[in-house]
Design an enzyme around this catalytic site. Structure first.
Site, PDB file in Angstrom:
ATOM      1  N   TYR A  24       0.802  -1.231   0.000  1.00 40.41           N
ATOM      2  CA  TYR A  24       0.000   0.000   0.000  1.00 40.41           C
ATOM      3  C   TYR A  24       0.831   1.276   0.000  1.00 40.41           C
ATOM      4  O   TYR A  24       0.284   2.374  -0.096  1.00 40.41           O
ATOM      5  CB  TYR A  24      -0.959  -0.016   1.203  1.00 40.41           C
ATOM      6  CG  TYR A  24      -1.966  -1.139   1.112  1.00 40.41           C
ATOM      7  CD1 TYR A  24      -3.009  -1.080   0.195  1.00 40.41           C
ATOM      8  CD2 TYR A  24      -1.862  -2.272   1.907  1.00 40.41           C
ATOM      9  CE1 TYR A  24      -3.925  -2.112   0.081  1.00 40.41           C
ATOM     10  CE2 TYR A  24      -2.774  -3.318   1.805  1.00 40.41           C
ATOM     11  CZ  TYR A  24      -3.802  -3.231   0.888  1.00 40.41           C
ATOM     12  OH  TYR A  24      -4.705  -4.256   0.767  1.00 40.41           O
ATOM     13  N   HIS A  81     -15.114  -5.802  -2.543  1.00 44.53           N
ATOM     14  CA  HIS A  81     -15.270  -7.177  -3.033  1.00 44.53           C
ATOM     15  C   HIS A  81     -16.469  -7.899  -2.429  1.00 44.53           C
ATOM     16  O   HIS A  81     -16.724  -9.046  -2.768  1.00 44.53           O
ATOM     17  CB  HIS A  81     -13.991  -7.977  -2.722  1.00 44.53           C
ATOM     18  CG  HIS A  81     -12.736  -7.211  -3.000  1.00 44.53           C
ATOM     19  ND1 HIS A  81     -12.394  -6.787  -4.264  1.00 44.53           N
ATOM     20  CD2 HIS A  81     -11.753  -6.741  -2.181  1.00 44.53           C
ATOM     21  CE1 HIS A  81     -11.246  -6.119  -4.209  1.00 44.53           C
ATOM     22  NE2 HIS A  81     -10.842  -6.063  -2.951  1.00 44.53           N
ATOM     23  N   ASP A  88     -25.549  -0.668  -4.277  1.00 44.25           N
ATOM     24  CA  ASP A  88     -26.912  -0.119  -4.368  1.00 44.25           C
ATOM     25  C   ASP A  88     -26.922   1.371  -4.061  1.00 44.25           C
ATOM     26  O   ASP A  88     -27.608   2.159  -4.733  1.00 44.25           O
ATOM     27  CB  ASP A  88     -27.850  -0.854  -3.396  1.00 44.25           C
ATOM     28  CG  ASP A  88     -28.226  -2.247  -3.866  1.00 44.25           C
ATOM     29  OD1 ASP A  88     -27.972  -2.586  -5.043  1.00 44.25           O
ATOM     30  OD2 ASP A  88     -28.776  -3.014  -3.044  1.00 44.25           O
ATOM     31  N   HIS A 101      -8.044   2.146  -6.204  1.00 42.66           N
ATOM     32  CA  HIS A 101      -7.307   1.244  -5.310  1.00 42.66           C
ATOM     33  C   HIS A 101      -5.835   1.603  -5.385  1.00 42.66           C
ATOM     34  O   HIS A 101      -5.315   1.848  -6.482  1.00 42.66           O
ATOM     35  CB  HIS A 101      -7.496  -0.220  -5.706  1.00 42.66           C
ATOM     36  CG  HIS A 101      -8.930  -0.626  -5.699  1.00 42.66           C
ATOM     37  ND1 HIS A 101      -9.627  -0.806  -4.533  1.00 42.66           N
ATOM     38  CD2 HIS A 101      -9.804  -0.818  -6.701  1.00 42.66           C
ATOM     39  CE1 HIS A 101     -10.872  -1.112  -4.821  1.00 42.66           C
ATOM     40  NE2 HIS A 101     -11.012  -1.122  -6.131  1.00 42.66           N
ATOM     41  N   LEU A 102      -5.205   1.613  -4.242  1.00 48.52           N
ATOM     42  CA  LEU A 102      -3.764   1.883  -4.218  1.00 48.52           C
ATOM     43  C   LEU A 102      -2.997   0.768  -4.924  1.00 48.52           C
ATOM     44  O   LEU A 102      -2.084   1.015  -5.717  1.00 48.52           O
ATOM     45  CB  LEU A 102      -3.293   2.000  -2.764  1.00 48.52           C
ATOM     46  CG  LEU A 102      -3.855   3.211  -2.012  1.00 48.52           C
ATOM     47  CD1 LEU A 102      -3.903   2.935  -0.527  1.00 48.52           C
ATOM     48  CD2 LEU A 102      -3.032   4.444  -2.316  1.00 48.52           C
ATOM     49  N   SER A 103      -3.370  -0.469  -4.622  1.00 45.56           N
ATOM     50  CA  SER A 103      -2.674  -1.630  -5.180  1.00 45.56           C
ATOM     51  C   SER A 103      -3.350  -2.066  -6.483  1.00 45.56           C
ATOM     52  O   SER A 103      -4.508  -1.694  -6.752  1.00 45.56           O
ATOM     53  CB  SER A 103      -2.680  -2.777  -4.171  1.00 45.56           C
ATOM     54  OG  SER A 103      -4.011  -3.216  -3.930  1.00 45.56           O
TER      55      SER A 103
END
Ligand code: DHK
Length: 148
Positions: A24, A81, A88, A101-103
């Site tokens: 990260y 995930h 919704d 996302h950082l990764s």
């Protein structure tokens, strides 16, 4: 007054800097906030930067964004995930959403390859570390710019 862009962060992102820095990166969430605010200022966007470890709080903030924000940049952490509730809420918000996302989630465990958030997002940026937030704001500035 232009509405702010909500930059929302999910579970464990408060641990940035300490948490698996080889995945990260070394920056703390406060560093991420400062960089997002600086990029927002350069782009003329007000930034409302938040983090929660709680799914319901994130859903509440996404509901607040409908009417209270011009767009949403979202790193939902692990809830990416798993959370149909967040998807919704994003779909109900009727706002431009950029997933960050950082990764690079596609180079990692197979359970990270699927994202519910992506089904409600205009675009996805992953694997570029903190820079991903700045790139998301660059894109958001164009998405929320008034039509001339
Ligand atoms: C952050 C997390 O906390 C993970 O659960 C995701 C994401 C990836 C990130 O790379 O920023 O799988």
């Amino acid at each position: 007054m232009a509405k702010p862009v909500f930059v929302l962060n999910g579970p464990n992102l408060n641990m940035l800097g300490m948490r698996e820095p080889e995945i990260y990166g070394p920056d703390t969430l406060d560093d991420v906030r400062k960089r997002a605010e600086a990029r927002g200022k350069a782009l003329g966007l007000a930034i409302d930067f938040r983090q929660s470890n709680h799914e319901g709080e994130l859903i509440g903030w996404i509901q607040e964004a409908r009417g209270g924000a011009s767009g949403i940049v979202l790193n939902a952490g692990s809830l990416t995930h798993t959370s149909i509730g967040i998807l919704d809420a994003l779909q109900a918000a009727e706002l431009p959403v950029i997933e960050v996302h950082l990764s690079n989630i596609f180079r990692r465990d197979s359970f990270r390859h699927h994202s519910y958030v992506s089904l409600g997002a205009k675009g996805v940026i992953c694997g570029l570390g903190v820079q991903g937030y700045e790139l998301a704001l660059d894109a958001m500035a164009k998405l929320v710019a008034p039509v001339p």
